[in-house]
Design an enzyme around this catalytic site. Structure first.
Site, PDB file in Angstrom:
ATOM      1  N   ASP A 144      -0.749   1.823  -3.702  1.00  0.00           N
ATOM      2  CA  ASP A 144      -1.609   0.802  -4.774  1.00  0.00           C
ATOM      3  C   ASP A 144      -2.903   1.295  -5.115  1.00  0.00           C
ATOM      4  O   ASP A 144      -3.758   0.575  -5.702  1.00  0.00           O
ATOM      5  CB  ASP A 144      -1.928  -0.462  -4.018  1.00  0.00           C
ATOM      6  CG  ASP A 144      -2.636  -0.330  -2.488  1.00  0.00           C
ATOM      7  OD1 ASP A 144      -2.815   0.812  -2.053  1.00  0.00           O
ATOM      8  OD2 ASP A 144      -3.489  -1.211  -2.407  1.00  0.00           O
ATOM      9  N   ASP A 188      -2.599   6.539  -3.115  1.00  0.00           N
ATOM     10  CA  ASP A 188      -1.594   6.040  -2.357  1.00  0.00           C
ATOM     11  C   ASP A 188      -0.960   4.802  -3.217  1.00  0.00           C
ATOM     12  O   ASP A 188      -1.255   4.808  -4.584  1.00  0.00           O
ATOM     13  CB  ASP A 188      -2.122   5.251  -1.264  1.00  0.00           C
ATOM     14  CG  ASP A 188      -2.741   4.267  -1.314  1.00  0.00           C
ATOM     15  OD1 ASP A 188      -3.518   4.065  -2.174  1.00  0.00           O
ATOM     16  OD2 ASP A 188      -2.814   3.261  -0.721  1.00  0.00           O
ATOM     17  N   SER A 243       0.871  -1.357  -0.131  1.00  0.00           N
ATOM     18  CA  SER A 243      -0.030  -0.061   0.016  1.00  0.00           C
ATOM     19  C   SER A 243       0.774   1.128  -0.083  1.00  0.00           C
ATOM     20  O   SER A 243       1.841   1.416  -1.100  1.00  0.00           O
ATOM     21  CB  SER A 243      -0.823   0.049   1.124  1.00  0.00           C
ATOM     22  OG  SER A 243      -1.790   0.894   0.979  1.00  0.00           O
ATOM     23  N   HIS A 244       0.799   2.149   1.072  1.00  0.00           N
ATOM     24  CA  HIS A 244       1.426   3.459   1.057  1.00  0.00           C
ATOM     25  C   HIS A 244       2.785   3.302   1.853  1.00  0.00           C
ATOM     26  O   HIS A 244       3.466   4.252   1.669  1.00  0.00           O
ATOM     27  CB  HIS A 244       0.606   4.210   1.924  1.00  0.00           C
ATOM     28  CG  HIS A 244       0.030   3.667   3.089  1.00  0.00           C
ATOM     29  ND1 HIS A 244      -0.861   2.674   3.400  1.00  0.00           N
ATOM     30  CD2 HIS A 244       0.639   3.766   4.478  1.00  0.00           C
ATOM     31  CE1 HIS A 244      -0.981   2.400   4.565  1.00  0.00           C
ATOM     32  NE2 HIS A 244       0.021   3.130   5.428  1.00  0.00           N
ATOM     33  N   ASP A 300      -5.653   2.452  -3.596  1.00  0.00           N
ATOM     34  CA  ASP A 300      -7.048   2.255  -3.120  1.00  0.00           C
ATOM     35  C   ASP A 300      -7.515   3.453  -2.156  1.00  0.00           C
ATOM     36  O   ASP A 300      -8.699   3.418  -1.615  1.00  0.00           O
ATOM     37  CB  ASP A 300      -7.226   0.756  -2.298  1.00  0.00           C
ATOM     38  CG  ASP A 300      -6.290   0.732  -1.214  1.00  0.00           C
ATOM     39  OD1 ASP A 300      -5.182   1.536  -1.197  1.00  0.00           O
ATOM     40  OD2 ASP A 300      -6.167  -0.402  -0.743  1.00  0.00           O
ATOM     41  N   ARG A 301      -6.490   4.202  -1.908  1.00  0.00           N
ATOM     42  CA  ARG A 301      -6.805   5.459  -1.012  1.00  0.00           C
ATOM     43  C   ARG A 301      -7.039   6.809  -1.549  1.00  0.00           C
ATOM     44  O   ARG A 301      -6.750   6.854  -2.740  1.00  0.00           O
ATOM     45  CB  ARG A 301      -5.645   5.635  -0.026  1.00  0.00           C
ATOM     46  CG  ARG A 301      -5.435   4.453   1.048  1.00  0.00           C
ATOM     47  CD  ARG A 301      -4.456   4.834   2.239  1.00  0.00           C
ATOM     48  NE  ARG A 301      -4.445   3.682   3.122  1.00  0.00           N
ATOM     49  CZ  ARG A 301      -3.975   3.643   4.287  1.00  0.00           C
ATOM     50  NH1 ARG A 301      -3.310   4.751   4.664  1.00  0.00           N
ATOM     51  NH2 ARG A 301      -3.777   2.699   5.144  1.00  0.00           N
ATOM     52  N   LYS A 349     -11.364  -0.632  -1.535  1.00  0.00           N
ATOM     53  CA  LYS A 349     -11.583   0.710  -1.376  1.00  0.00           C
ATOM     54  C   LYS A 349     -11.063   1.170  -2.634  1.00  0.00           C
ATOM     55  O   LYS A 349     -10.263   0.425  -3.337  1.00  0.00           O
ATOM     56  CB  LYS A 349     -11.039   1.366  -0.398  1.00  0.00           C
ATOM     57  CG  LYS A 349      -9.620   1.051   0.052  1.00  0.00           C
ATOM     58  CD  LYS A 349      -9.219   1.612   1.392  1.00  0.00           C
ATOM     59  CE  LYS A 349      -7.974   1.343   1.602  1.00  0.00           C
ATOM     60  NZ  LYS A 349      -7.619   0.355   2.989  1.00  0.00           N
TER      61      LYS A 349
HETATM   62  C1  G1P Z   1      -4.576   0.978   8.280  1.00  0.00           C
HETATM   63  C2  G1P Z   1      -5.866   1.579   8.219  1.00  0.00           C
HETATM   64  C3  G1P Z   1      -6.967   0.741   7.780  1.00  0.00           C
HETATM   65  C4  G1P Z   1      -6.861   0.162   6.508  1.00  0.00           C
HETATM   66  C5  G1P Z   1      -5.450  -0.406   6.482  1.00  0.00           C
HETATM   67  C6  G1P Z   1      -5.086  -1.114   4.967  1.00  0.00           C
HETATM   68  O1  G1P Z   1      -4.495  -0.456   9.161  1.00  0.00           O
HETATM   69  O2  G1P Z   1      -5.858   2.195   9.753  1.00  0.00           O
HETATM   70  O3  G1P Z   1      -8.339   1.473   8.060  1.00  0.00           O
HETATM   71  O4  G1P Z   1      -7.972  -0.558   6.065  1.00  0.00           O
HETATM   72  O5  G1P Z   1      -4.524   0.437   6.722  1.00  0.00           O
HETATM   73  O6  G1P Z   1      -5.133   0.158   4.067  1.00  0.00           O
HETATM   74  P1  G1P Z   1      -3.751  -0.374  10.432  1.00  0.00           P
HETATM   75  O7  G1P Z   1      -2.582  -0.162  10.092  1.00  0.00           O
HETATM   76  O8  G1P Z   1      -4.469   0.461  11.285  1.00  0.00           O
HETATM   77  O9  G1P Z   1      -4.023  -1.667  10.976  1.00  0.00           O
HETATM   78 ZN    ZN Z   2      -3.490   1.260  -0.238  1.00  0.00          ZN
END
Ligand code: G1P
Ligand code: ZN
Length: 543
Positions: free
Chosen positions: A279, A277, A113-114, A281-282, A376
Site C-alpha cells: 500500500d 510495500d 499492507s504487505h 507506506d513502507r 508513513k
Molecule cells: C507491524 C509493524 C508495525 C507497523 C504495522 C503496520 O505491526 O511491526 O511497526 O506499524 O505492521 O504496518 P505488528 O504486526 O508488529 O503488530
Molecule cells: Zn503498508
C-alpha cells in the site's frame, strides 16, 4: 434509486488490529461481512451527513468489488461526496493527503499492507479520521463495539460506478469524484523536496532502482521518478499493480524484496535502491552493496533534514515506536530536539504531529514519515534520501558510516517467528514476565540487566493510556531485548524479538548485525524458552 435496509447479525471477529481489520479474502466475501464492518464504522464515527469521504486501496484482489459496495453504502448513509482514486487505487500516504487537502470527514483505505493478495490471501479495511491518520484507539474500539451489536445496514440500490477514468458521477444524492490517484501526492512531494537538484543528480549518471513489488506504488514511482525527475525507464521495476501482487509478498525487506537485493548486490549495482510495500507506506533503502536499517534511516533523515526545502526551517521533534532503535534519540539529543517513544503502530504518532511536537516519525518495520501526511510514506523516504544524496554528493554507505562515526552505531535486528501456535506465543512472553523480579542485576549476554517491564504509554496530548505494548528487558549500557506479538497477522501468532546494542567505537562499526548481537540473540532464546515452547530453532524472517 432507493435505500435498502438489510438485516444482518454480528460477526464476532471484527476487532481492528494494529492497522485496521485484516482477514482472508474468503472471510470478507462472506455475506454481509464487509457491509457489517462498514456500517459499524459509519455508525461509530459521528455525524458526517453531507461531508466528504475519501476511498481507495492498494489494488489487491477484492478492491474493486469492495469499493462499489462502500460507495453505495456511503450514499445510503448520507455522505455528500466521495473522492475515489482512479481504478480504485490510492496509496495509503496519498489517501492521507487527499483527506487532509480536501478537509474530508475521513477515509476508508482498503489494504492489508504487505500481506500477500489474491482470492486465497488477505484483504483489509481501515478507517482514517479527518487529520488523515489512522483512527485512534477510542474510535476503533467504538467501531468494534458496534460490530458486536449490529442488526442492519443501509445500501443504495444502484449500478456500479465506472472507476477507470477520471470523472464525476451521481449516486443518489451523493457526488462521486473519480480522481487521479497520483496528481495531488506528486504536487505535495514537489513542495517538500528539491526536484531540480535530484533531477540534476540523476542526469549526471547517478543510477537508481525502485521496486514497486507489483503493488500500489508503481504508478506513483513511474510518474514521479521517471516522469518528473527524469530517471531512465529501467530505474523502476515491477511497476504495474497486480491484483495478486505477482504472487509475491510485497514487504520491502531483505527477505521479500530479494529481486531488488540481487540487483543492488550485483557487480554493476546502481548507487541507490529502494522498495515499497503493498500500500506504499513502507520503504527499504539500499546503497550499492549496502543496507540501511530503518532505525538508522530515521536518524539520518533527522540529522540531514535541512537538505530538503520542506524541512529547511528545522524540525520540531522526533518520534519512534518503542521497538525502533534509539539511533534517532541520539540525533535528537545532539540537536536539542524532543524525542518520543510510542507503542508500535503509526496511529500513536498522530496526536504528536497534530500538536506540533514532532515532525519526523519512524518505526523499525520499514516505516518512516513526517507531518506532511498522517501515515508513513514509502516514496517520501525515497525522495528524501535522493535529496540528501543530491546535496551531499556522496554514497549511501558513506553517509551511514559518517553518521555512525558521529553518533555511534545502534546494532539492531528483529527476529520474527511466524505462524506460531497462539498459546505458545503468549507463554513465550509470559516466561519473560515471570522473571521481571529476578532479572535486574543479573548478567545476560555479558551485560547487566537494569530493569524489565511491560511497555505502557501515556499519550502526552490526550492522556490516553495504552498498556501491554511489549515485554522489555533493558540493560545498563542501553542495550535492549524486546518481545512482542504481532497485531497485524491473519492466522496463528507471530512472535517478534527486537534486539539492540550500542557501539560508540568507530573501529567496531563494521560487524554484521547478527554477529554483533549474537550473545543477545542466545540470551533472548534462553530467557523466553522459545525453542522448547514453539519447536522452532530459527526465525522465519530476520530484518
Ligand atoms: C507491524 C509493524 C508495525 C507497523 C504495522 C503496520 O505491526 O511491526 O511497526 O506499524 O505492521 O504496518 P505488528 O504486526 O508488529 O503488530
Ligand atoms: Zn503498508
Amino acid at each position: 434509486m432507493s435505500v435498502r435496509i438489510v438485516s444482518t447479525r454480528p460477526f464476532d471477529d471484527q476487532k481492528p488490529g494494529t492497522s485496521g481489520l485484516r482477514k482472508k479474502v474468503k472471510v470478507f466475501q462472506k455475506a454481509n461481512y464487509l457491509e457489517n464492518f462498514v456500517q459499524s464504522t459509519f455508525d461509530a464515527i459521528g455525524d458526517f451527513s453531507g461531508q466528504t469521504l475519501v476511498l481507495g486501496g492498494d489494488g489487491r484482489f477484492y478492491n474493486r468489488e469492495a469499493i462499489q459496495t462502500i460507495l453505495k453504502m456511503a450514499a445510503a448513509n448520507g455522505f455528500g461526496r466521495v473522492l475515489v482514486g482512479q481504478g480504485g487505487i490510492l496509496s495509503t500516504p496519498a489517501a492521507s493527503h487527499v483527506i487532509r487537502k480536501n478537509k474530508a470527514y475521513g477515509g476508508l483505505i482498503l489494504s492489508a499492507s504487505h500481506n500477500p493478495a489474491g482470492p486465497d490471501e488477505d484483504f483489509g479495511i481501515k478507517y482514517n479520521i479527518g487529520n488523515g491518520g489512522p483512527a485512534p484507539e477510542g474510535v476503533t474500539e467504538a467501531i468494534f463495539a458496534r460490530t458486536t451489536e449490529i442488526s442492519e445496514y443501509k445500501v443504495l440500490e444502484a449500478s456500479n460506478i465506472p472507476l477507470d477514468s477520471v470523472g464525476s458521477f451521481k449516486l443518489g444524492d451523493m457526488q462521486v469524484e473519480v480522481i487521479d490517484s497520483v496528481h495531488d501526492y506528486a504536487e505535495l512531494m514537489k513542495s517538500l523536496f528539491d526536484f531540480a537538484a535530484i533531477r540534476k543528480l540523476l542526469a549526471g549518471g547517478f543510477r537508481i532502482k525502485f521496486d514497486a513489488m507489483h503493488a500500489v506504488t508503481g504508478p506513483y514511482a513511474t510518474r514521479i521518478l521517471v516522469g518528473l525527475l527524469g530517471a531512465p525507464v529501467d530505474s523502476v521495476m515491477n511497476c504495474v499493480p497486480k491484483e495478486d501482487f505477482g504472487g509475491g509478498h510485497p514487504d520491502p525487506n531483505l527477505t521479500y524484496a530479494h529481486e531488488l537485493v540481487d540487483v543492488m548486490y550485483a557487480d554493476d549495482a546502481p548507487e541507490f535502491g529502494a522498495a515499497s510495500d503493498g500500500d506504499g507506506d513502507r520503504n527499504m533503502i539500499l546503497g550499492n552493496h549496502f543496507f540501511v536499517t530503518p532505525s538508522d534511516s530515521l536518524a539520518i533523515l533527522a540529522a540531514n533534514a535541512k537538505a530538503a526545502p520542506g524541512y529547511r526551517g528545522g524540525i520540531a521533534g522526533i518520534a519512534r515506536s518503542m521497538p525502533t532503535s534509539a539511533a534517532a534519540d541520539r540525533v535528537a539529543a545532539a540537536m536539542g530536539l524532543s524525542c518520543y517513544e510510542t507503542p508500535t503502530g503509526w496511529k500513536f504518532f498522530g496526536n504528536l504531529m497534530d500538536d506540533g511536537r514532532v515532525t519526523l516519525c519512524g518505526e523499525e518495520s520499514f516505516g518512516t514519515g513526517s507531518n506532511h501526511v498522517r501515515e508513513k510514506d514509502g516514496l517520501w523516504a525515497v525522495l528524501f534520501w535522493l535529496n540528501i544524496l543530491a546535496v551531499r554528493q556522496t554514497s549511501v554507505a558513506a553517509i551511514v558510516h559518517e553518521h555512525w562515526k558521529e553518533f555511534g552505531r545502534n546494532y539492531y535486528s528483529r527476529h520474527d517467528y511466524e505462524g506460531v501456535d497462539s498459546a505458545a506465543a503468549e507463554q513465550v512472553l509470559q516466561n519473560v514476565r515471570d522473571q521481571f523480579a529476578t532479572l535486574p542485576g543479573q548478567m545476560l549476554a555479558g551485560r547487566e540487566v537494569a530493569s524489565c517491564d511491560d511497555f505502557a504509554y501515556t499519550d502526552p496530548v490526550d492522556s490516553s493510556v495504552s498498556r501491554n505494548q511489549g515485554v522489555r528487558v533493558l540493560f545498563k549500557d542501553g542495550s535492549r531485548i524486546i518481545f512482542r506479538l504481532s497485531g497485524t497477522g491473519t492466522s496463528g501468532a507471530t512472535i517478534r524479538i527486537y534486539l539492540e546494542s550500542y557501539e560508540a567505537d568507530a573501529s567496531k562499526h563494521d560487524l554484521d548485525a547478527q554477529d554483533a548481537l549474537a550473545a543477545m540473540i542466545t540470551a533472548a532464546g534462553e530467557i523466553s524458552r522459545l525453542r522448547k515452547l514453539t519447536g522452532r530453532d530459527a526465525p522465519t524472517v530476520i530484518t
